[in-house]
Enzyme design. Structure first.
Site, PDB file in Angstrom:
ATOM      1  N   LYS A   1      -8.276   4.316  -7.073  1.00  0.00           N
ATOM      2  CA  LYS A   1      -8.570   5.408  -7.869  1.00  0.00           C
ATOM      3  C   LYS A   1      -9.931   6.089  -7.299  1.00  0.00           C
ATOM      4  O   LYS A   1     -10.114   7.407  -7.571  1.00  0.00           O
ATOM      5  CB  LYS A   1      -8.882   4.883  -9.074  1.00  0.00           C
TER       6      LYS A   1
ATOM      7  N   SER B   1      -4.573   2.475 -18.770  1.00  0.00           N
ATOM      8  CA  SER B   1      -5.809   2.662 -18.093  1.00  0.00           C
ATOM      9  C   SER B   1      -6.328   4.069 -18.504  1.00  0.00           C
ATOM     10  O   SER B   1      -7.363   4.421 -18.188  1.00  0.00           O
ATOM     11  CB  SER B   1      -5.677   2.754 -16.814  1.00  0.00           C
TER      12      SER B   1
ATOM     13  N   GLY C   1       0.898  -1.192  -0.050  1.00  0.00           N
ATOM     14  CA  GLY C   1       0.073  -0.112   0.145  1.00  0.00           C
ATOM     15  C   GLY C   1       0.862   1.248   0.007  1.00  0.00           C
ATOM     16  O   GLY C   1       2.062   0.947   0.108  1.00  0.00           O
ATOM     17  N   PRO C   2       0.324   2.327  -0.170  1.00  0.00           N
ATOM     18  CA  PRO C   2       1.030   3.641  -0.163  1.00  0.00           C
ATOM     19  C   PRO C   2       1.770   4.152   1.107  1.00  0.00           C
ATOM     20  O   PRO C   2       1.197   3.568   2.110  1.00  0.00           O
ATOM     21  CB  PRO C   2      -0.154   4.649  -0.595  1.00  0.00           C
ATOM     22  N   PRO C   3       2.585   4.998   1.110  1.00  0.00           N
ATOM     23  CA  PRO C   3       2.935   5.181   2.577  1.00  0.00           C
ATOM     24  C   PRO C   3       2.205   5.956   3.353  1.00  0.00           C
ATOM     25  O   PRO C   3       1.265   6.610   2.915  1.00  0.00           O
ATOM     26  CB  PRO C   3       4.195   6.353   2.148  1.00  0.00           C
ATOM     27  N   GLY C   4       2.206   5.551   4.781  1.00  0.00           N
ATOM     28  CA  GLY C   4       1.532   6.124   5.737  1.00  0.00           C
ATOM     29  C   GLY C   4       0.302   5.688   5.979  1.00  0.00           C
ATOM     30  O   GLY C   4      -0.669   6.412   6.532  1.00  0.00           O
ATOM     31  N   VAL C   5      -0.160   4.269   5.497  1.00  0.00           N
ATOM     32  CA  VAL C   5      -1.442   3.862   5.834  1.00  0.00           C
ATOM     33  C   VAL C   5      -1.515   2.752   6.884  1.00  0.00           C
ATOM     34  O   VAL C   5      -2.398   2.380   7.126  1.00  0.00           O
ATOM     35  CB  VAL C   5      -1.800   3.060   4.284  1.00  0.00           C
ATOM     36  N   GLY C   6      -0.356   2.677   7.316  1.00  0.00           N
ATOM     37  CA  GLY C   6      -0.097   1.754   8.830  1.00  0.00           C
ATOM     38  C   GLY C   6       0.477   0.552   8.631  1.00  0.00           C
ATOM     39  O   GLY C   6       0.091  -0.367   9.224  1.00  0.00           O
ATOM     40  N   LYS C   7       1.136   0.233   7.486  1.00  0.00           N
ATOM     41  CA  LYS C   7       1.611  -1.186   7.162  1.00  0.00           C
ATOM     42  C   LYS C   7       2.626  -1.656   8.487  1.00  0.00           C
ATOM     43  O   LYS C   7       2.409  -2.645   8.832  1.00  0.00           O
ATOM     44  CB  LYS C   7       2.396  -1.247   5.774  1.00  0.00           C
ATOM     45  N   THR C   8       3.288  -0.778   8.739  1.00  0.00           N
ATOM     46  CA  THR C   8       4.330  -1.078   9.737  1.00  0.00           C
ATOM     47  C   THR C   8       3.716  -1.278  11.096  1.00  0.00           C
ATOM     48  O   THR C   8       3.874  -2.198  12.032  1.00  0.00           O
ATOM     49  CB  THR C   8       5.503  -0.102   9.936  1.00  0.00           C
TER      50      THR C   8
END
Length: 783
Positions: free
Chosen positions: A727, A684, A360-367
């Protein structure tokens, strides 16, 4: 009374001599010495001399090889006193050297060599200076002979008993350790004073060498004495400790400690064998050797690894779900997958690990999701990043042969957590590099393969270690740069970005309390209005993740902390949309900065990037001239092909939709995508570019707040795309009300949460004709 007459030596000594070549050093007059004769040629010379008058001439050869027969001109005449035959066929002769001679002429060149000679007398030997030099020589030689074991008592007596100054110089030169050429030079010197001065120089050099030698010997003796002293003291200390019953050998203590430690560990067979070998080697090693420390470090690392099987897991599914909900807002798909995984583990009572990939994109809480999983499972947590890593030894360790070698990150992590079944988070797996030092992603294949990682072999340990109990969680921003074999070993879970409503909930529940604590504030110090929180999301932090939102809150709270300290404001301070300018500056995103299709030729498209979804404008203008298509905006190869397909398709349908005749032949069309420094690629945007060209040719704007995404084929079909959820979130952030999507993506639309789709109308289409009808409200028959 009869008179005694002194007969000169050259009257008695023969003027024709057989020459005996000397290879080592010249022999001086006045010496009685043995000579070993080995070569047949020299034996022939000796035998001939004995048959004649027993006199031979001793000449030093100039070359290293005797066979060269190149002689110095000055030598010594000697009388053979005795001959002894040796068992090996050689001779041992005793000679008495008599006088110097100079070769007048060689009478033969082939062996045995005969030479005509003249005898040489010393000069300048009867004066005060010579007598002073004699005394100096004897004094200096006595000093040297005292400390030099090479000077025998016989030598000392001979030296004292010599009464002739020239002989003293010859004797000293013959016993000094100097080169044969320097000795020959003294032999050729007839002036006694000069000869004695040369001998004195040799003595001085010898004295300097002896001083240096004595210094070296003294240093060595001191070291040996210290070592012996330390040894005796240690032995004495051991004896005392033994008497007192105290264990006295640190190495033995360490050996015993390791032995007991390894016996308590559940080592596999190969590891047990390796440990026994290393312990046996360690027991007999010298603690001062370099190998001792290498072996001790190896045993230390092996002994601190969690070899024993993990205990049965104790966790409650409801409690785990509660922890996940406490730590994260939304992310339902991720939470459901984790709860399913935990349920399977509970039913099977299995401690085997798994590999989950969060994308996912940075800052979405993966870590932070990884940390929550560890907390939910009540496991140890270890995180390391592989972003920019280029050396496979970082994963698999360095071999023990290298200085400073150490295990790889996997083994290091297990030593730190001291558990065999922790949660390992490997961050930024999509950003690993490749260099001449190896490929870290290939090294991870063994680690992340459930079929292989039960016997993972680190280069440093060089014994198998079971890492199959580890729960691996890897994170990435994109899957494109992850090698396919590595990706196949992981279960991929996508984390999409957040819409404004989700950001508000996350801010109220998690970010504001966390930021207040970080900045020393309390809830009573300030109040946020809902509109202010939404304005932060819309105007300052419109990206997919929450990092910029959190930074904005920190900036507000720092300024408020300053006001509280200076007592400059009434508590509580109210944060409203109007006051945000004072805390955060002018908005980064404004209403007029929204991407809207304001005139003909401009259409809003939707894109997916490594940082989440995004909206992009596609613009086109016409310039009178020869018909052609120009593309700008740093488009990739696939996107350029899509633009050409759109251009060809719109030209193809021009007549059906009543587009101006010869519009494309009489105009050069320029199609551009703003933010030209950002690379863009993918198929796309096909229908978006076709709509832009159609809008330009028709001179008609598309509907307000409408966006579209879909791949266009040359025949006019609209093909499916990826990243629809991202999107849609980007469209919602940009306040889009209608989205045209491929009909084949309806299955993806059903997976998007309702709160994300709320307020947006989706138009599924399968052909470009349907796109034109939805975007412009016209069909192929009308103009």
């Amino acid at each position: 009374m009869s008179e005694h007459h002194i007969i000169p030596a050259d009257k008695i000594l023969p003027h024709r001599l057989l020459i005996l070549p000397l290879v080592g050093n010249p022999i001086f007059p006045g010496i009685f010495t043995p000579l070993i004769i080995e070569s047949e040629r020299d034996i022939q010379v000796v035998n001939e001399s004995l048959e004649k008058d027993s006199m031979i001439g001793l000449l030093l050869t100039k070359e290293a090889e005797e066979d060269q027969m190149s002689f110095y001109q000055v030598g010594t005449v000697a009388k053979i006193v005795k001959k002894i035959n040796l068992p090996d066929g050689g001779l041992n002769i005793f000679i008495s050297t008599l006088k110097r001679f100079r070769v007048v002429k060689f009478l033969s060149s082939a062996p045995p060599v005969h030479a005509a000679v003249e005898y040489l007398d010393d000069t300048g030997y009867d004066n005060e200076e010579v007598r002073a030099l004699t005394r100096s020589l004897l004094t200096e030689m006595k000093e040297i002979s005292k400390n030099n074991p090479l000077f025998t008592e016989e030598m000392r007596l001979n030296m004292v008993n010599i009464d002739y100054p020239g002989k003293i110089a010859d004797f000293i030169t013959s016993i000094m350790n100097i080169g044969k050429h320097e000795q020959q030079k003294v032999l050729e010197t007839l002036d006694v004073r000069e000869r004695m001065e040369q001998a004195l120089v040799f003595i001085k050099k010898e004295q300097e060498l002896m001083k240096i030698q004595q210094k070296i010997q003294q240093r060595i003796s001191e070291k040996i004495e210290k070592t012996q002293r330390d040894y005796f003291l240690r032995e004495e200390l051991k004896a005392i400790q033994q008497e007192l019953g105290i264990s006295n050998d640190p190495k033995s203590n360490e050996y015993q400690r390791y032995r007991e430690l390894f016996e308590s560990l559940q080592l596999n067979e190969e590891a047990r064998s390796q440990v026994d070998k290393e312990l046996d080697k360690f027991q007999f090693m010298d603690p001062n050797s370099a190998e001792f420390n290498v072996t001790r470090n190896y045993l230390e690392i092996l002994s601190t690894l969690p070899w024993n099987d993990p205990a049965a897991e104790e966790f409650e599914i409801r409690e785990a779900k509660k922890i996940l909900d406490e730590d994260h807002y939304g992310l339902d798909e991720v939470k459901d997958r984790i709860i399913e995984y935990l349920s399977v583990r509970k039913l099977k009572k299995d401690t085997k690990g798994s590999i989950i990939c969060l994308v996912g994109p940075p800052g979405v809480g993966k870590t932070s999701v990884g940390q929550s999983i560890a907390r939910a499972l009540n496991k140890e947590f270890f995180r390391f990043s592989v972003g920019g890593m280029r050396d496979e030894a970082e994963i698999k360790g360095h071999r023990r042969t290298y200085i400073g070698s150490m295990p790889g990150k996997i083994i290091q992590g297990l030593r730190i957590v001291k558990s065999k079944n922790p949660v390992f988070m490997i961050d930024e797996i999509d950003k690993m590099g490749i260099s001449y030092q190896g490929d870290p992603s290939s090294a991870l294949l063994e680690v992340l393969d459930p079929e292989q990682n039960h016997s993972f072999r680190d280069h440093y340990l060089d014994v198998p270690f079971d890492v199959s109990n580890i729960l691996f969680i890897v994170t990435a921003n994109t899957l494109d740069t992850i090698p396919r074999p590595l990706l196949d070993r992981m279960e991929v879970i996508r984390l999409s970005g957040y819409i404004a409503e989700e950001k508000l909930s996350i801010a109220r529940t998690y970010l504001i309390p966390k930021s207040l604590k970080r900045n020393g504030l309390m809830k009573k110090h300030l109040r946020y209005s809902v509109k202010a929180l939404r304005a932060i999301a819309d105007d300052y932090a419109r990206e997919a993740g929450m990092r910029n939102y959190e930074k904005a809150l920190d900036r507000i709270h720092r300024k408020i902390a300053n006001k509280v300290v200076l007592d400059e404001a009434e508590i509580p301070i109210r944060i409203t949309p109007e006051s945000l300018d004072a805390y955060l500056g002018k908005p980064v995103f404004r209403e007029d900065g929204e991407k809207l299709a304001g005139k003909a030729g401009i259409v809003v498209g939707l894109a997916w990037t490594n940082y989440g979804g995004d909206t992009l404008l596609i613009e086109s203008i016409n310039i009178p001239g020869k018909g052609a298509l120009r593309l700008t905006g740093k488009m990739g190869e696939v996107m350029q092909e899509s633009a050409n397909i759109a251009y060809s398709y719109v030209r193809h349908i021009a007549k059906s939709y009543g587009l101006p005749k010869n519009f494309f032949d009489a105009n050069m069309i320029h199609l551009h995508i703003p933010e030209g420094a950002t690379p863009k690629d993918g198929p796309s945007a096909g229908i978006t570019m076709a709509s832009s060209l159609f809008s330009l040719a028709k001179n008609r704007k598309v509907k307000s707040r409408l966006a579209m995404t879909g791949e266009l084929s040359l025949s006019g079909s609209v093909l499916p795309i990826g990243g629809l959820k991202e999107k849609t979130i980007a469209a919602r952030r940009n306040r889009i009300k209608e989205i045209i999507i491929p009909k084949a993506n309806l299955r993806d639309l059903e997976e998007i949460p309702e709160h994300v789709k709320k307020g947006i109308t989706f138009h599924p289409v399968s052909t470009m004709e349907e796109v034109i009808e939805k975007a412009f409200g016209i069909s192929g028959k009308g103009a």
